[in-house]
Design a protein around this motif. Structure first.
Motif, PDB file in Angstrom:
ATOM      1  N   VAL A  42     -21.941 -40.948  -3.706  1.00  0.00           N
ATOM      2  CA  VAL A  42     -20.996 -40.168  -2.702  1.00  0.00           C
ATOM      3  C   VAL A  42     -21.062 -38.547  -3.053  1.00  0.00           C
ATOM      4  N   ALA A  43     -21.594 -38.093  -1.824  1.00  0.00           N
ATOM      5  CA  ALA A  43     -21.798 -36.581  -1.911  1.00  0.00           C
ATOM      6  C   ALA A  43     -22.931 -35.964  -3.001  1.00  0.00           C
ATOM      7  N   GLY A  44     -23.811 -37.011  -3.214  1.00  0.00           N
ATOM      8  CA  GLY A  44     -24.957 -36.812  -4.185  1.00  0.00           C
ATOM      9  C   GLY A  44     -24.543 -37.057  -5.676  1.00  0.00           C
ATOM     10  N   HIS A  45     -23.319 -37.577  -6.065  1.00  0.00           N
ATOM     11  CA  HIS A  45     -22.905 -37.999  -7.219  1.00  0.00           C
ATOM     12  C   HIS A  45     -23.030 -39.559  -7.474  1.00  0.00           C
ATOM     13  N   HIS A  46     -23.319 -40.043  -8.512  1.00  0.00           N
ATOM     14  CA  HIS A  46     -23.713 -41.598  -8.620  1.00  0.00           C
ATOM     15  C   HIS A  46     -22.539 -42.100  -9.745  1.00  0.00           C
ATOM     16  N   TYR A  47     -22.146 -43.453  -9.143  1.00  0.00           N
ATOM     17  CA  TYR A  47     -20.993 -43.808  -9.898  1.00  0.00           C
ATOM     18  C   TYR A  47     -21.195 -45.591 -10.164  1.00  0.00           C
ATOM     19  N   GLY A  48     -20.897 -45.958 -11.292  1.00  0.00           N
ATOM     20  CA  GLY A  48     -20.928 -47.517 -11.504  1.00  0.00           C
ATOM     21  C   GLY A  48     -19.487 -48.061 -11.828  1.00  0.00           C
ATOM     22  N   LEU A  49     -19.075 -49.090 -11.480  1.00  0.00           N
ATOM     23  CA  LEU A  49     -17.889 -49.848 -11.788  1.00  0.00           C
ATOM     24  C   LEU A  49     -18.607 -51.190 -12.195  1.00  0.00           C
ATOM     25  N   VAL A  50     -18.712 -51.831 -13.428  1.00  0.00           N
ATOM     26  CA  VAL A  50     -19.345 -52.979 -13.825  1.00  0.00           C
ATOM     27  C   VAL A  50     -18.066 -53.990 -14.079  1.00  0.00           C
ATOM     28  N   CYS A  51     -17.930 -55.027 -13.297  1.00  0.00           N
ATOM     29  CA  CYS A  51     -17.186 -55.908 -13.725  1.00  0.00           C
ATOM     30  C   CYS A  51     -17.762 -57.125 -14.635  1.00  0.00           C
ATOM     31  N   VAL A  52     -17.184 -57.342 -15.957  1.00  0.00           N
ATOM     32  CA  VAL A  52     -17.534 -58.038 -16.974  1.00  0.00           C
ATOM     33  C   VAL A  52     -16.653 -59.234 -17.085  1.00  0.00           C
ATOM     34  N   GLY A  53     -17.270 -60.470 -16.908  1.00  0.00           N
ATOM     35  CA  GLY A  53     -16.419 -61.559 -16.869  1.00  0.00           C
ATOM     36  C   GLY A  53     -16.875 -62.697 -18.130  1.00  0.00           C
ATOM     37  N   GLY A  54     -16.069 -63.810 -18.330  1.00  0.00           N
ATOM     38  CA  GLY A  54     -16.461 -64.695 -19.252  1.00  0.00           C
ATOM     39  C   GLY A  54     -16.139 -64.201 -20.555  1.00  0.00           C
ATOM     40  N   LEU A  55     -15.060 -63.337 -20.875  1.00  0.00           N
ATOM     41  CA  LEU A  55     -14.971 -62.748 -22.133  1.00  0.00           C
ATOM     42  C   LEU A  55     -14.161 -63.774 -23.210  1.00  0.00           C
ATOM     43  N   ARG A 240      -9.443 -29.126   0.600  1.00  0.00           N
ATOM     44  CA  ARG A 240      -8.935 -29.470  -0.789  1.00  0.00           C
ATOM     45  C   ARG A 240      -8.247 -30.784  -0.715  1.00  0.00           C
ATOM     46  N   LEU A 241      -7.573 -31.053   0.101  1.00  0.00           N
ATOM     47  CA  LEU A 241      -6.800 -32.608   0.439  1.00  0.00           C
ATOM     48  C   LEU A 241      -8.022 -33.618   0.404  1.00  0.00           C
ATOM     49  N   THR A 242      -8.822 -33.384   1.136  1.00  0.00           N
ATOM     50  CA  THR A 242      -9.866 -34.315   1.182  1.00  0.00           C
ATOM     51  C   THR A 242     -10.779 -34.661   0.254  1.00  0.00           C
ATOM     52  N   GLY A 243     -11.134 -33.515  -0.492  1.00  0.00           N
ATOM     53  CA  GLY A 243     -11.662 -33.692  -1.761  1.00  0.00           C
ATOM     54  C   GLY A 243     -10.877 -34.121  -3.063  1.00  0.00           C
ATOM     55  N   GLY A 244      -9.874 -33.961  -2.936  1.00  0.00           N
ATOM     56  CA  GLY A 244      -8.826 -34.491  -3.950  1.00  0.00           C
ATOM     57  C   GLY A 244      -8.696 -35.841  -3.977  1.00  0.00           C
ATOM     58  N   LEU A 245      -8.428 -36.456  -2.772  1.00  0.00           N
ATOM     59  CA  LEU A 245      -8.117 -37.780  -2.473  1.00  0.00           C
ATOM     60  C   LEU A 245      -9.599 -38.640  -2.516  1.00  0.00           C
ATOM     61  N   MET A 246     -10.668 -38.188  -2.365  1.00  0.00           N
ATOM     62  CA  MET A 246     -11.843 -38.679  -2.695  1.00  0.00           C
ATOM     63  C   MET A 246     -12.028 -38.931  -3.980  1.00  0.00           C
ATOM     64  N   THR A 247     -11.852 -37.752  -4.915  1.00  0.00           N
ATOM     65  CA  THR A 247     -12.365 -37.752  -5.950  1.00  0.00           C
ATOM     66  C   THR A 247     -11.313 -38.583  -6.817  1.00  0.00           C
ATOM     67  N   TYR A 248      -9.733 -38.754  -6.503  1.00  0.00           N
ATOM     68  CA  TYR A 248      -8.859 -39.614  -6.964  1.00  0.00           C
ATOM     69  C   TYR A 248      -9.395 -40.961  -6.671  1.00  0.00           C
ATOM     70  N   TRP A 249      -9.822 -41.360  -5.407  1.00  0.00           N
ATOM     71  CA  TRP A 249     -10.257 -42.738  -5.395  1.00  0.00           C
ATOM     72  C   TRP A 249     -11.355 -43.213  -6.372  1.00  0.00           C
ATOM     73  N   ILE A 250     -12.420 -42.320  -6.602  1.00  0.00           N
ATOM     74  CA  ILE A 250     -13.560 -42.496  -7.233  1.00  0.00           C
ATOM     75  C   ILE A 250     -13.055 -42.674  -8.792  1.00  0.00           C
ATOM     76  N   TYR A 251     -12.449 -41.497  -9.320  1.00  0.00           N
ATOM     77  CA  TYR A 251     -12.283 -41.321 -10.755  1.00  0.00           C
ATOM     78  C   TYR A 251     -11.116 -41.969 -11.309  1.00  0.00           C
ATOM     79  N   GLN A 252     -10.293 -42.456 -10.468  1.00  0.00           N
ATOM     80  CA  GLN A 252      -8.799 -42.824 -10.910  1.00  0.00           C
ATOM     81  C   GLN A 252      -8.659 -44.457 -10.360  1.00  0.00           C
ATOM     82  N   HIS A 253      -8.532 -44.304  -9.045  1.00  0.00           N
ATOM     83  CA  HIS A 253      -8.016 -45.499  -8.345  1.00  0.00           C
ATOM     84  C   HIS A 253      -8.927 -46.719  -8.431  1.00  0.00           C
ATOM     85  N   ILE A 254     -10.030 -46.813  -8.065  1.00  0.00           N
ATOM     86  CA  ILE A 254     -10.783 -48.060  -8.123  1.00  0.00           C
ATOM     87  C   ILE A 254     -10.714 -48.681  -9.505  1.00  0.00           C
TER      88      ILE A 254
END
Length: 548
Positions: A42-55, A240-254
């Motif tokens: 997203v906008a040149g930044h790279h993120y991963g959210l790894v789902c780990v199962g079978g624990l 600002r509103l758009t940038g704030g909600l976009m980063t909120y979705w990435i860094y907090q919500h998902i």
């Protein structure tokens, strides 16, 4: 070779699965405990959210992070315990640590001084202190969840380093000055807030759930319709509103979502599958903001026999004529459904307290009525000015929403939907003081659950002595009587429930813990203490109280 920019951050944890979030400096495959996923951009930044199962339930799993097969975390010289996932379902109680309002500043003077001693002083960081305390406690006593109830980042009180970086990157002579203006600058705030080594370790090992509040976006955010109209008329607010909600979705919500919920999240898949998901994500958050869909950000988790329901009470506010509300009909239906079921305890989390100290409640109810014209048109503008100056934006200032939630608590507590839980605890932050309030219903309501409002704020942003004195004045009997008389004179509704503060108020930087075991529940509040000129600081218990 790809490197880790931020994280790992342990997010959702269930009985046999978990998710781990990272930010990297290049596209790559992220691997945790044999489970791998490719980063999204997203906008040149790279993120991963790894789902780990079978624990498996009730088990401890130390883990590392590999990028394209290469071990990157923990680093070779790491002197803290390796990150670990402890799944739910084991023996023992469930512990939820919660609080809000954390300014990210260095852990040295003048920032460790009080506001009275220095304008930049914010005293000791409670999350930083908690992380050091946990290293001295048995692993079995660590919390099962860290619930962060808003103001994870401050757009208006950024760290000196971030403000200097903003000053060096653009013209700050016009609004919003050295406050955050866009997506890129928001990422700097998150890096500053979560990049400290002790905070990074804490977030890598304790599961986290998060929701945003006003300072994540702007002071007084969505306090009233006139505020919205004024901000939409500025040239910089939309970005600002758009940038704030976009980063909120990435860094907090998902990270709040379970792997199954992520699989059903169409926007998540759309962003992940795009070469750069910025346009897709921007389209999504602009649509959510224009529709006021607060339920998008609300979520629930089951922690054993304890149900946690986290309500977004900021983005979905409605100011349509004659319908001033914390939530729209869709979000309210979601809240009602999320509270349905049989569980021993219900933790209903809102960033803003539902139940303020009674004097403050009546003051906000009076102000809402006057802003709506109860004392004539002449009083509306001064009342609106007072509303913003004193932050009259809590549930008491939204009487329709307050009454709906009041009725829902009564229905759950007397068992209209299922066996009544042993306790119903409203968890909140925002107000920069902590307290516990006990709720009483009319005897004919036949409520069998113990009902409380538990508030913990701030993690790090303690009030100065003048601000504390003003709050204490509002809590006195004369202050409460005056506010109640004003509310009645303006025709504001008197609540059908009563509540009294049994512990507090406390004005330190602090963390709170709710512990449940079977039908028992308790609360503990701990404050930071230490020497601002040295590295000696710890947590000291303020009170412990049995709730059920």
């Amino acid at each position: 070779m790809p490197a880790l920019v931020l994280g790992p951050i342990l997010r959702f944890v269930g009985k046999d699965e978990a998710t781990v979030w990272v930010e990297t400096d290049a596209p790559c495959v992220v691997e945790v405990l044999g489970h791998a996923d490719r980063t999204f951009t997203v906008a040149g930044h790279h993120y991963g959210l790894v789902c780990v199962g079978g624990l498996g339930p009730g088990a401890l799993h130390p883990y590392d992070v590999r990028l394209d097969g290469r071990l990157v975390w923990p680093p070779p010289d790491y002197d803290l315990p390796p990150p670990a996932i402890r799944t739910l379902g084991g023996d023992g109680p469930v512990r939820v640590v919660f609080g809000s309002c954390r300014v990210a500043l260095p852990h040295r003077p003048p920032y460790t001084l009080s506001k009275d001693e220095h304008p930049e002083g914010r005293e000791f960081d409670a999350l930083f202190t908690l992380s050091r305390e946990l290293l001295r406690r048995p692993r079995g006593d660590w919390p099962d969840l860290l619930l962060m109830l808003g103001d994870q980042v401050y757009v208006d009180e950024g760290s000196p380093a971030v403000r200097e970086r903003i000053r060096n990157s653009r013209d700050v002579s016009s609004a919003p000055g050295r406050e955050v203006a866009n997506f890129e600058e928001y990422t700097w705030l998150y890096h500053e807030s979560w990049g400290d080594p002790m905070i990074r370790w804490l977030l890598s090992t304790i599961p986290t759930a998060m929701v945003l509040d006003d300072h994540d976006m702007a002071d007084d955010w969505n306090i009233s319709r006139s505020w919205q109209e004024e901000m939409r008329g500025t040239p910089w607010w939309l970005e600002r509103l758009t940038g704030g909600l976009m980063t909120y979705w990435i860094y907090q919500h998902i990270g709040n979502l379970s792997p199954a919920e992520l699989d059903r999240h169409a926007e998540y898949e759309a962003v992940r599958s795009a070469g750069d998901g910025a346009a897709k994500l921007r389209e999504f958050v602009e649509r959510v903001d224009s529709g006021g869909e607060g339920k998008i950000w609300s979520f629930k988790r089951d922690l054993g026999d304890t149900r946690l329901v986290v309500v977004d009470d900021r983005t979905g506010r409605s100011f349509k004529e004659g319908r001033r509300s914390i939530f729209d009909d869709h979000e309210w239906s979601w809240i009602v459904e999320a509270c349905r079921g049989e569980f021993d305890h219900l933790l209903l989390a809102t960033t803003d307290p539902v139940l303020l100290a009674p004097g403050l409640h009546y003051a906000e109810a009076w102000n809402e009525a006057v802003c709506d014209g109860a004392w004539g048109d002449w009083a509306v503008a001064p009342a609106e000015k007072l509303r913003r100056a004193l932050d009259f934006d809590h549930w008491a200032a939204f009487h329709v929403s307050f009454e709906k939630l009041e009725n829902l608590l009564r229905e759950i507590g007397r068992g209209e939907r299922a066996r009544p839980p042993a306790s119903i605890v409203l968890l909140s932050g925002d107000v920069h003081h902590a307290y516990l309030a006990e709720v009483a219903f009319r005897r004919d309501a036949k409520v069998r659950s113990a009902v409380y409002q538990a508030v913990c704020s701030p993690f790090r942003n303690a009030l100065d002595s003048h601000e504390r004195q003003m709050l204490r004045l509002a809590l006195t009997r004369p202050g409460t009587a005056i506010a109640r008389a004003l509310a009645r004179a303006a025709g504001a509704r008197d609540p059908a429930i009563r509540w009294r503060i049994t512990e507090g108020p406390f004005f330190d930087n602090q963390v709170a813990t709710i512990e449940t075991a079977g039908r028992n529940a308790s609360m503990k509040l701990e404050k930071t203490v230490g020497d601002p000129h040295t590295d000696r600081r710890t947590l000291e218990t303020v009170f412990e109280r049995r709730l059920a």
